[in-house]
Write a protein that holds these residues in place. Sequence first.
Motif, PDB file in Angstrom:
ATOM      1  N   ALA A 109     -40.374  -3.432 -31.488  1.00 54.91           N
ATOM      2  CA  ALA A 109     -39.157  -2.808 -32.013  1.00 54.91           C
ATOM      3  C   ALA A 109     -39.514  -1.722 -33.034  1.00 54.91           C
ATOM      4  O   ALA A 109     -40.141  -0.728 -32.679  1.00 54.91           O
ATOM      5  N   ALA A 110     -39.140  -1.903 -34.308  1.00 55.28           N
ATOM      6  CA  ALA A 110     -39.419  -0.885 -35.328  1.00 55.28           C
ATOM      7  C   ALA A 110     -40.429  -1.376 -36.360  1.00 55.28           C
ATOM      8  O   ALA A 110     -40.388  -0.999 -37.534  1.00 55.28           O
ATOM      9  N   GLY A 111     -41.344  -2.225 -35.920  1.00 54.18           N
ATOM     10  CA  GLY A 111     -42.383  -2.746 -36.811  1.00 54.18           C
ATOM     11  C   GLY A 111     -42.177  -4.209 -37.115  1.00 54.18           C
ATOM     12  O   GLY A 111     -41.038  -4.666 -37.264  1.00 54.18           O
ATOM     13  N   GLY A 112     -43.275  -4.963 -37.194  1.00 51.86           N
ATOM     14  CA  GLY A 112     -43.174  -6.408 -37.244  1.00 51.86           C
ATOM     15  C   GLY A 112     -43.652  -7.054 -38.537  1.00 51.86           C
ATOM     16  O   GLY A 112     -44.356  -6.447 -39.349  1.00 51.86           O
ATOM     17  N   PHE A 137     -41.496 -11.605 -36.142  1.00 48.31           N
ATOM     18  CA  PHE A 137     -40.200 -10.969 -35.910  1.00 48.31           C
ATOM     19  C   PHE A 137     -40.333  -9.499 -36.261  1.00 48.31           C
ATOM     20  O   PHE A 137     -41.358  -9.063 -36.803  1.00 48.31           O
ATOM     21  N   CYS A 138     -39.293  -8.728 -35.943  1.00 47.94           N
ATOM     22  CA  CYS A 138     -39.376  -7.276 -36.096  1.00 47.94           C
ATOM     23  C   CYS A 138     -38.118  -6.705 -36.728  1.00 47.94           C
ATOM     24  O   CYS A 138     -37.036  -7.288 -36.643  1.00 47.94           O
ATOM     25  N   ARG A 158     -30.151 -10.726 -37.651  1.00 49.19           N
ATOM     26  CA  ARG A 158     -30.692  -9.381 -37.750  1.00 49.19           C
ATOM     27  C   ARG A 158     -31.639  -9.251 -38.942  1.00 49.19           C
ATOM     28  O   ARG A 158     -31.499  -9.938 -39.951  1.00 49.19           O
ATOM     29  N   TYR A 159     -32.555  -8.321 -38.822  1.00 45.21           N
ATOM     30  CA  TYR A 159     -33.584  -8.143 -39.840  1.00 45.21           C
ATOM     31  C   TYR A 159     -33.005  -7.950 -41.229  1.00 45.21           C
ATOM     32  O   TYR A 159     -33.435  -8.596 -42.188  1.00 45.21           O
ATOM     33  N   LYS A 160     -31.996  -7.100 -41.352  1.00 45.16           N
ATOM     34  CA  LYS A 160     -31.467  -6.759 -42.677  1.00 45.16           C
ATOM     35  C   LYS A 160     -30.639  -7.888 -43.281  1.00 45.16           C
ATOM     36  O   LYS A 160     -30.258  -7.813 -44.445  1.00 45.16           O
ATOM     37  N   GLU A 161     -30.361  -8.957 -42.509  1.00 50.08           N
ATOM     38  CA  GLU A 161     -29.680 -10.114 -43.048  1.00 50.08           C
ATOM     39  C   GLU A 161     -30.640 -11.102 -43.711  1.00 50.08           C
ATOM     40  O   GLU A 161     -30.205 -12.017 -44.394  1.00 50.08           O
ATOM     41  N   MET A 162     -31.921 -10.909 -43.497  1.00 56.90           N
ATOM     42  CA  MET A 162     -32.900 -11.862 -44.002  1.00 56.90           C
ATOM     43  C   MET A 162     -33.130 -11.658 -45.504  1.00 56.90           C
ATOM     44  O   MET A 162     -33.213 -10.532 -45.971  1.00 56.90           O
ATOM     45  N   PRO A 163     -33.249 -12.734 -46.261  1.00 56.94           N
ATOM     46  CA  PRO A 163     -33.500 -12.601 -47.698  1.00 56.94           C
ATOM     47  C   PRO A 163     -34.918 -12.113 -47.982  1.00 56.94           C
ATOM     48  O   PRO A 163     -35.833 -12.304 -47.186  1.00 56.94           O
TER      49      PRO A 163
END
Length: 343
Positions: free
Chosen positions: A135-138, A147-148, A336-341
């Motif tokens: 995706a856009a980097g892992g 994850f990415c 989603r990535y941006k939901e991760m703390p």
Amino acid sequence: MDSLAIVILNYNGHSFLADFLPTVLANADGHPVYVADSASTDGSVAFVRATCPTVRIIELSRNEGYAGGYNLALTHLRQQYGGARYYVLLNSDIDVTPGWLSPMLTLLDANPAIAACQPKIRSYAQRDLFEHAGAAGGFVDWLGYVFCRGRVFATFEQDKGQYDDDRRVFWATGACLVVRADVFHQTGGFDSAFFAHMEEIDWCWRVQRLGYEVWACGGSTVYHVGGGTLHKSNPHKTFLNYRNSLFMLYKNWPADGWLWGKIGMRLVLDGLSSLLFLKVGQWRDVWAIIRAHGAFYAHLPQLNRQRSLLKKQQTKEVDLYPHSIVWQYFGKGKKRYKEMPDL
């Protein structure tokens, strides 16, 4: 010595070469393109010679997988052709775009500490979505799960420009990986015991332990078919992913006191994940996970030697994502990535 060499590792990928190699040549910006063939039986080499005479062919005597294949191919390239400053390791099922190389070269030239980078990887079939492989980097969580940006487990984000920045990541995908050649050879390349899958993540972890960085380049985009050599439904892919994840974690995890506790937790979670395969009747995947655990134990003597050597070579501690991505995704519903703390 060339400034950059594009190297496509091929195994029975005639159809992908026919579809995508002309586009690679058209967008190579004058850099040499190599096809390293792993003893294909589908006429790949004859096809390349007949239709793309400017491509340099490296014929390997057998299929050593992604890891061993690229190790052999890049060693041959250095010995026979003088090498290059940068290598682009490109899957045969990648559709490149005009100007894809320039942003990554600019990024690498500007920062000698960057050992590797990747473009944004979008799906060839659904071109507005990020693709599974990178995706856009892992990143890697504290239990070794990956994850990415743009892809967490089976959730694929639409590319709306949210990851158009250049930023440091934990790992870059082997589907389209630009590496600094001297660092690749300095580290001995990929761990050939991995054969395929996650060897690039292991390598990215190792180079960061030596003080280098890994980045994602948001100004470059390519499209990936995915599963070109080994489809995601193949139980052997399940085996490689589960086994190699344990290999990587055991070799690189720094804290001795926590190592076996962490491995134990991983084995339990792997076992629980097999229930998902059972639920849909995929018994061969369950057996693949069992075999992966057995292979991990069988490789412990070799892994211990590698672990000791890497600890002696290490110059920097590397931070993993401090939460469980499994719990965040399945337990707390963060997809989603941006939901991760703490990212």
